[in-house]
Scaffold this motif. Structure first.
Motif, PDB file in Angstrom:
ATOM      1  N   LEU A   9     -19.095  48.643 -24.499  1.00  0.00           N
ATOM      2  CA  LEU A   9     -18.208  47.828 -25.701  1.00  0.00           C
ATOM      3  C   LEU A   9     -17.969  46.611 -25.207  1.00  0.00           C
ATOM      4  O   LEU A   9     -17.732  46.160 -23.962  1.00  0.00           O
ATOM      5  CB  LEU A   9     -16.932  48.870 -25.523  1.00  0.00           C
ATOM      6  N   PRO A  10     -17.500  45.778 -26.306  1.00  0.00           N
ATOM      7  CA  PRO A  10     -17.281  44.424 -25.861  1.00  0.00           C
ATOM      8  C   PRO A  10     -16.070  43.960 -24.963  1.00  0.00           C
ATOM      9  O   PRO A  10     -15.907  43.269 -24.265  1.00  0.00           O
ATOM     10  CB  PRO A  10     -16.971  43.783 -27.223  1.00  0.00           C
ATOM     11  N   MET A  11     -15.158  45.019 -24.969  1.00  0.00           N
ATOM     12  CA  MET A  11     -13.862  44.800 -24.203  1.00  0.00           C
ATOM     13  C   MET A  11     -14.125  45.202 -22.796  1.00  0.00           C
ATOM     14  O   MET A  11     -13.221  45.177 -21.793  1.00  0.00           O
ATOM     15  CB  MET A  11     -12.688  45.951 -24.520  1.00  0.00           C
ATOM     16  N   ASN A  12     -15.374  45.904 -22.378  1.00  0.00           N
ATOM     17  CA  ASN A  12     -15.570  46.098 -20.924  1.00  0.00           C
ATOM     18  C   ASN A  12     -15.824  44.857 -19.947  1.00  0.00           C
ATOM     19  O   ASN A  12     -16.590  43.876 -20.337  1.00  0.00           O
ATOM     20  CB  ASN A  12     -16.945  46.772 -20.827  1.00  0.00           C
ATOM     21  N   ASN A  13     -14.930  44.857 -18.855  1.00  0.00           N
ATOM     22  CA  ASN A  13     -14.694  43.416 -18.308  1.00  0.00           C
ATOM     23  C   ASN A  13     -15.284  43.694 -16.802  1.00  0.00           C
ATOM     24  O   ASN A  13     -15.022  42.929 -15.747  1.00  0.00           O
ATOM     25  CB  ASN A  13     -13.595  43.125 -18.077  1.00  0.00           C
ATOM     26  N   HIS A  14     -16.247  44.750 -16.718  1.00  0.00           N
ATOM     27  CA  HIS A  14     -16.933  44.586 -15.206  1.00  0.00           C
ATOM     28  C   HIS A  14     -17.563  43.562 -15.093  1.00  0.00           C
ATOM     29  O   HIS A  14     -18.566  42.965 -15.607  1.00  0.00           O
ATOM     30  CB  HIS A  14     -17.720  46.031 -15.386  1.00  0.00           C
ATOM     31  N   GLY A  15     -17.419  42.941 -13.824  1.00  0.00           N
ATOM     32  CA  GLY A  15     -17.801  41.861 -13.216  1.00  0.00           C
ATOM     33  C   GLY A  15     -17.254  40.432 -13.648  1.00  0.00           C
ATOM     34  O   GLY A  15     -17.825  39.263 -13.291  1.00  0.00           O
ATOM     35  N   ASN A  16     -16.250  40.786 -14.471  1.00  0.00           N
ATOM     36  CA  ASN A  16     -15.461  39.481 -14.912  1.00  0.00           C
ATOM     37  C   ASN A  16     -14.472  39.165 -13.580  1.00  0.00           C
ATOM     38  O   ASN A  16     -13.881  39.932 -13.149  1.00  0.00           O
ATOM     39  CB  ASN A  16     -14.947  39.610 -16.219  1.00  0.00           C
ATOM     40  N   TYR A  17     -13.688  37.892 -13.884  1.00  0.00           N
ATOM     41  CA  TYR A  17     -12.727  37.445 -13.273  1.00  0.00           C
ATOM     42  C   TYR A  17     -11.204  37.067 -13.804  1.00  0.00           C
ATOM     43  O   TYR A  17     -11.548  36.480 -15.134  1.00  0.00           O
ATOM     44  CB  TYR A  17     -13.042  36.265 -12.303  1.00  0.00           C
ATOM     45  N   ILE A  18     -10.187  37.495 -13.394  1.00  0.00           N
ATOM     46  CA  ILE A  18      -9.000  37.023 -14.426  1.00  0.00           C
ATOM     47  C   ILE A  18      -8.881  35.381 -13.561  1.00  0.00           C
ATOM     48  O   ILE A  18      -8.690  35.561 -12.119  1.00  0.00           O
ATOM     49  CB  ILE A  18      -7.781  37.953 -14.010  1.00  0.00           C
ATOM     50  N   VAL A  19      -8.777  34.651 -14.312  1.00  0.00           N
ATOM     51  CA  VAL A  19      -8.324  33.284 -13.830  1.00  0.00           C
ATOM     52  C   VAL A  19      -7.399  32.544 -14.579  1.00  0.00           C
ATOM     53  O   VAL A  19      -6.823  33.025 -15.410  1.00  0.00           O
ATOM     54  CB  VAL A  19      -9.641  32.351 -14.065  1.00  0.00           C
ATOM     55  N   ARG A  20      -6.779  31.621 -13.812  1.00  0.00           N
ATOM     56  CA  ARG A  20      -5.879  30.447 -14.402  1.00  0.00           C
ATOM     57  C   ARG A  20      -6.695  29.316 -14.783  1.00  0.00           C
ATOM     58  O   ARG A  20      -7.129  28.592 -13.912  1.00  0.00           O
ATOM     59  CB  ARG A  20      -4.857  30.332 -13.539  1.00  0.00           C
ATOM     60  N   LEU A  21      -7.018  29.356 -16.012  1.00  0.00           N
ATOM     61  CA  LEU A  21      -8.208  28.343 -16.558  1.00  0.00           C
ATOM     62  C   LEU A  21      -7.753  27.153 -16.209  1.00  0.00           C
ATOM     63  O   LEU A  21      -8.602  26.030 -15.969  1.00  0.00           O
ATOM     64  CB  LEU A  21      -8.172  28.720 -18.125  1.00  0.00           C
ATOM     65  N   GLY A  22      -6.449  26.775 -16.379  1.00  0.00           N
ATOM     66  CA  GLY A  22      -6.096  25.414 -16.011  1.00  0.00           C
ATOM     67  C   GLY A  22      -6.548  25.108 -14.600  1.00  0.00           C
ATOM     68  O   GLY A  22      -6.994  23.897 -14.507  1.00  0.00           O
ATOM     69  N   HIS A  23      -6.267  25.952 -13.513  1.00  0.00           N
ATOM     70  CA  HIS A  23      -6.683  25.602 -12.428  1.00  0.00           C
ATOM     71  C   HIS A  23      -7.910  25.575 -12.070  1.00  0.00           C
ATOM     72  O   HIS A  23      -8.447  24.568 -11.314  1.00  0.00           O
ATOM     73  CB  HIS A  23      -6.080  26.734 -11.403  1.00  0.00           C
ATOM     74  N   LEU A  24      -8.761  26.302 -12.978  1.00  0.00           N
ATOM     75  CA  LEU A  24     -10.068  26.258 -12.678  1.00  0.00           C
ATOM     76  C   LEU A  24     -10.848  24.890 -13.307  1.00  0.00           C
ATOM     77  O   LEU A  24     -11.648  24.366 -12.730  1.00  0.00           O
ATOM     78  CB  LEU A  24     -10.841  27.497 -13.577  1.00  0.00           C
ATOM     79  N   VAL A  25     -10.355  24.404 -14.581  1.00  0.00           N
ATOM     80  CA  VAL A  25     -10.723  23.268 -14.943  1.00  0.00           C
ATOM     81  C   VAL A  25     -10.236  22.106 -14.201  1.00  0.00           C
ATOM     82  O   VAL A  25     -11.063  21.126 -13.849  1.00  0.00           O
ATOM     83  CB  VAL A  25     -10.004  22.995 -16.488  1.00  0.00           C
ATOM     84  N   SER A  26      -9.184  22.023 -13.519  1.00  0.00           N
ATOM     85  CA  SER A  26      -8.734  21.204 -12.482  1.00  0.00           C
ATOM     86  C   SER A  26      -9.915  21.207 -11.324  1.00  0.00           C
ATOM     87  O   SER A  26     -10.250  19.990 -11.054  1.00  0.00           O
ATOM     88  CB  SER A  26      -7.361  21.533 -12.150  1.00  0.00           C
ATOM     89  N   TRP A  27     -10.222  22.400 -10.884  1.00  0.00           N
ATOM     90  CA  TRP A  27     -11.095  22.332  -9.675  1.00  0.00           C
ATOM     91  C   TRP A  27     -12.315  21.805 -10.305  1.00  0.00           C
ATOM     92  O   TRP A  27     -13.154  21.053  -9.407  1.00  0.00           O
ATOM     93  CB  TRP A  27     -11.308  23.600  -9.423  1.00  0.00           C
ATOM     94  N   MET A  28     -12.806  21.938 -11.707  1.00  0.00           N
ATOM     95  CA  MET A  28     -14.214  21.437 -12.032  1.00  0.00           C
ATOM     96  C   MET A  28     -13.944  20.180 -12.098  1.00  0.00           C
ATOM     97  O   MET A  28     -15.015  19.400 -11.891  1.00  0.00           O
ATOM     98  CB  MET A  28     -14.555  22.124 -13.382  1.00  0.00           C
ATOM     99  N   GLY A  29     -12.857  19.340 -12.604  1.00  0.00           N
ATOM    100  CA  GLY A  29     -12.566  18.026 -12.608  1.00  0.00           C
ATOM    101  C   GLY A  29     -12.805  17.274 -11.247  1.00  0.00           C
ATOM    102  O   GLY A  29     -13.726  16.414 -11.240  1.00  0.00           O
ATOM    103  N   GLU A  30     -12.561  17.862 -10.342  1.00  0.00           N
ATOM    104  CA  GLU A  30     -12.742  17.317  -8.908  1.00  0.00           C
ATOM    105  C   GLU A  30     -14.073  17.483  -8.766  1.00  0.00           C
ATOM    106  O   GLU A  30     -14.711  16.422  -8.054  1.00  0.00           O
ATOM    107  CB  GLU A  30     -12.086  18.404  -7.927  1.00  0.00           C
TER     108      GLU A  30
END
Lengths: 252, 618
Positions: free
Chosen positions: B164-185
């Motif tokens: 089902l589309p709602m199945n999240n096995h293998g996924n991560y809960i993230v704070r996207l702002g922090h992830l984007v900030s890390w990607m910026g670095e």
């Protein structure tokens, strides 16, 4: 007089619009992922330095900041406003938390001598610790005259006329260069940092050890707490009630 | 040099000006005689009131500096940063030198990024195989997936079966702002020139019509549109290829759609609004790694939407929760913000929040058009990636992974063209058609194709529940391989019913513990704008708010804006009806307002977003 050189010190602080949160372990405030920017008073100092340069009274403006790697963003903003060079005194993040006015003043004094500057400009205080000490201590280390809380700075030959905002009103001083000046709110309105200025300038990175400065602090933070919650006020009908209530809580 | 010319032309100019005044204002006066309310001037932007006709701009130096780069990327979100990083990775691998410049309107990378977010890490791991060593903030793997249908008092659990589309096995809960900030670095470390705090305000074109690059915004303009002493022009950034990664409903993308007719063969984009809060909760309620989704109450079955509640694991008991509402709702009395506040009081949600403290609030627009609404992605001199054209997988409510993949593919296609030996381009700006072909052959296309019918299937009689049944049959069992493609029911704004056909909704008052009012929420978002600057929103026609929006739809903009930007003074005095646009705003506010306003779009109206002169966002 276009031979003068200015050193402007800038500090990276939590942005003034952010809602501060105390860390759960009460050792400080949350800084991770929180927006930081240049201290507003430092912006005013940079603006003043750049204006002096535009009036052709100053030849070179050097921006300096002490702290971890992210300080380079703040130095870049200063460069974008018009400073010529940037110096980043690199301090590892753990030590940077214990950096106080005394240590920074030592660094600035050594840099001022090394770069042979005629004027050190700083903001009057930082909005995170409100110490209001760095400028004064730097002048002390260098044994230079100081003009703090400046609301107007005019260069007259080899002397600096500084109008200061003090409790009683305004005081005007004439300082012989070299001198230290700290900027107050009404000194000027800082300009916007524009992109063309940032692109070509470089930031030099040095270590405090290179300057021969020891950054050990004799202060340690015991705890940081939220201010107490404000309790609701109590309304009273008559003055007798007021007096009775005040007596009740032991105030009179 | 300009001054004597100005003096000479001044007199002549003033004559022309006087004539033009008569031409422009006479018809306005005529409408004033006939209408019962005056039309106040809300808009001051130079796209509506051009500067060369404005006396206040005479003699102002409008010269702009220009810089040359190989690739310019507009927007440092997941898509833009993925493209930047990939370009530099390829450059290093092939020992070529490519100048990549990235402009971002936020003062810090990641500051304007807002998302749930539950990340499918496929594309991210492709870009950063050594993400763990590098310390990427993927700290919360999903451990528990829950789904429920809410009624006013109860919660009906629905099992999340694999597939089902709602199945999240293998996924991560993230704070996207922090992830984007890390990607910026990471991008900066690879040598990308990142310029936060500079928004792209204008697209530049070569004489042959291809895109030349962008220009950043001018700064130092007063609220009424006149220049300040600190006025400075923006900078022009020229590039061989410009990547537009502005996010949902970007304003430059809007211009590009028109200029290159990119939307000729696709359906109009439909949108949703997502409201989000961050809470520090009581530890006993904290279940790190839990993902909770609901549909149903407080939305009725004809209003698409649902909620999310993610338990983060980042040291303290933090939850991210929010509500998404499709903007094709029919009742103009609906207020997405108040629905969100109301939802938090549900008996299955409230206990989690009790004893907790709200620490952040924000909102953003999302694309819900999916596969049917993807426009043509390339044009001479540039291309579109990320949420700007819109690659969100709607039932999964995930768009970050597809945005990143589109950025990666764009970078690879551009790199091939830039470094190819026998490059022959018909236009000065390169047309990288390879990107669209590569995207069509990738898993992004397959994924979006397989879920294309789920959102449109919610327009039937059973509403959202019809959509769920459709998902169960056609997606879960048949994997989206049905031969037909359902259409959307037109643009969002066409679905809004006039106020007289709908009943007003009685929302409960916020209690200050679980639910809150709008103004305190906006204050919490940390948005802060300098007062004396033009409004960030530009109306094409200043008379529409009162004449159309208020009279027919009872001013829905006061309800749909999660930042309280629109303020109609008709609440105070019906005689003096006027609308002001305040500069409130949130993360993603600019895009949000724009897309939401498309619910009221028509050929005659609308809200354009103009990039604010100097952003002082959080």
């Amino acid at each position: 007089m276009a031979e003068l050189r200015v050193l402007v010190a800038v500090k990276r602080v939590i942005d003034y619009a952010v809602k501060i949160r105390v860390k759960p372990d009460r050792t400080g405030v949350v800084t991770d992922g929180v927006k930081h920017s240049m201290n507003p008073f430092c912006e005013i100092a940079v603006e003043e330095a750049v204006r002096l340069k535009e009036k052709k009274l100053v030849k070179e403006v050097i921006a300096v900041s002490c702290g971890p790697a992210q300080c380079q963003e703040t130095i870049r903003t200063a460069l974008a406003m018009g400073a010529d060079r940037g110096i980043h005194v690199e301090v590892p993040p753990a030590e940077a938390e214990r950096l106080g006015p005394l240590q920074v003043a030592r660094v600035l004094a050594k840099l001022a001598e090394k770069e042979k500057v005629d004027l050190v400009l700083l903001g009057k205080q930082a909005i995170d610790d409100d110490c209001n000490q760095t400028g004064q201590m730097t002048a002390g280390f260098l044994d230079w005259p100081q003009g703090t809380f400046a609301s107007q700075v005019t260069l007259e030959g080899d002397k600096l006329k500084v109008e200061r905002e003090i409790d009683g009103g305004l005081e005007t001083l004439r300082l012989k260069l070299p001198a230290v000046v700290t900027a107050d709110l009404r000194l000027n309105e800082p300009r916007y940092a524009t992109l063309p200025n940032i692109m070509k300038k470089k930031i030099e990175v040095i270590k405090p050890g290179d300057l021969g400065v020891d950054l050990t602090s004799k202060l340690s933070v015991i705890s940081v707490e939220d201010p107490p919650q404000r309790t609701a006020g109590v309304k009273v009908e008559t003055t007798e009630d007021l007096v009775a209530k005040l007596k009740e809580i032991g105030r009179i | 040099m300009l001054v004597p010319l100005a003096k000479l032309s001044c007199l002549a100019y003033q004559c022309f000006h006087a004539l033009k005044i008569k031409k422009n204002y006479l018809p306005l006066c005529a409408t004033r005689w006939s209408s019962t309310s005056t039309v106040p001037r809300i808009t001051t932007h130079y796209t509506i009131y051009p500067r060369d006709k404005d006396k206040r701009w005479e003699g102002v130096n409008m010269e702009r500096f220009a810089e040359e780069a190989d690739v310019v990327i507009v927007g440092a979100g997941p898509a833009g940063l993925s493209a930047a990083v990939r370009l530099k990775q390829l450059a290093v691998a092939h020992e070529k030198d490519i100048r990549v410049c990235l402009v971002e309107k936020a003062a810090q990378i990641g500051a304007h990024t807002l998302s749930g977010a539950c990340l499918d890490p496929g594309a991210f791991k492709e870009l950063f195989p050594d993400w763990k060593e590098k310390g990427a903030p993927l700290n919360t793997p999903v451990t528990e997936d829950r789904f429920g249908i809410l009624t006013e008092k109860y919660r009906i659990p629905v099992p999340i079966l694999p597939g089902l589309p709602m199945n999240n096995h293998g996924n991560y809960i993230v704070r996207l702002g922090h992830l984007v900030s890390w990607m910026g670095e990471q991008a900066e470390a690879l040598g990308v020139e990142v310029y936060p705090g500079y928004a792209a305000a204008e697209v530049l074109f070569h004489d042959d019509g291809s895109v030349k690059g962008i220009a950043t915004n001018d700064v130092g303009i007063q609220k009424d549109g006149a220049p300040k002493a600190t006025f400075e022009r923006g900078l022009e950034l020229h590039a061989k290829v410009t990547i537009f990664a502005e996010g949902c409903h970007g304003h430059l993308a809007k211009q590009l759609y028109k200029k290159f007719d990119l939307r000729a063969n696709c359906e109009p984009q439909t949108y949703g609004i997502g409201l989000k809060e961050l809470w520090v909760i009581d530890e006993k309620n904290w279940k790190p790694g839990r993902v909770d989704h609901t549909v149903g109450w407080p939305l009725d079955r004809h209003t698409y939407g649902g909620s999310f509640l993610y338990h983060l694991n980042e040291g303290e008991p933090l939850v991210a929760l929010g509500l998404v509402v499709g903007l094709d709702y029919q009742n103009p009395y609906l207020s997405p913000f108040r629905e969100f506040q109301r939802w938090k009081h549900h008996p299955s949600i409230r206990p989690t929040l009790e004893g907790g403290k709200r620490i952040a609030y924000g909102a953003r627009a999302l694309n819900e058009g999916g596969f049917q609404s993807i426009p043509k992605l390339t044009f001479p001199g540039g291309l579109l990636i990320g949420c700007s054209p819109g690659f969100m997988n709607v039932p999964k409510i995930k768009g970050t992974h597809t945005a990143m993949k589109s950025g990666i593919l764009a970078a690879e296609s551009i790199f091939n063209q830039l470094t190819s030996e026998n490059l022959q381009s018909k236009t000065i700006g390169l047309h990288v058609t390879e990107y669209e072909d590569n995207l069509k052959n990738s898993w992004v296309w397959k994924e979006l194709y397989s879920v294309r019918n789920i959102r449109p299937s919610c327009h039937g009689v059973l509403g959202v529940y019809g959509g769920m049944i459709y998902t169960g049959i056609f997606y879960w069992i048949l994997r989206g391989m049905e031969p037909w493609t359902l259409k959307h029911k037109g643009s969002d704004f066409e679905r809004l019913k006039p106020a007289k056909d709908c009943t007003p909704i009685e929302y409960p008052k916020p209690d200050g513990q679980i639910s809150f009012d709008l103004l305190s929420s906006v204050a919490l978002s940390g948005t802060n704008h300098e007062h004396d600057q033009p409004a960030h929103l530009t109306l094409r026609d200043d008379s529409i708010p009162v004449n159309r929006n208020l009279s027919i739809y009872d001013g829905p903009e006061q309800r749909f804006c999660p930042a309280g930007v629109y303020w109609g003074s008709w609440n105070l005095s019906p005689v003096n009806e006027r609308m002001t646009v305040n500069k409130g705003g949130l993360r993603g506010c600019v895009e949000l307002k724009h897309s939401v306003s498309s619910t009221l779009d028509s050929e005659t109206t609308q809200l354009n977003t103009a990039v604010p002169p100097f952003i002082m966002y959080m």
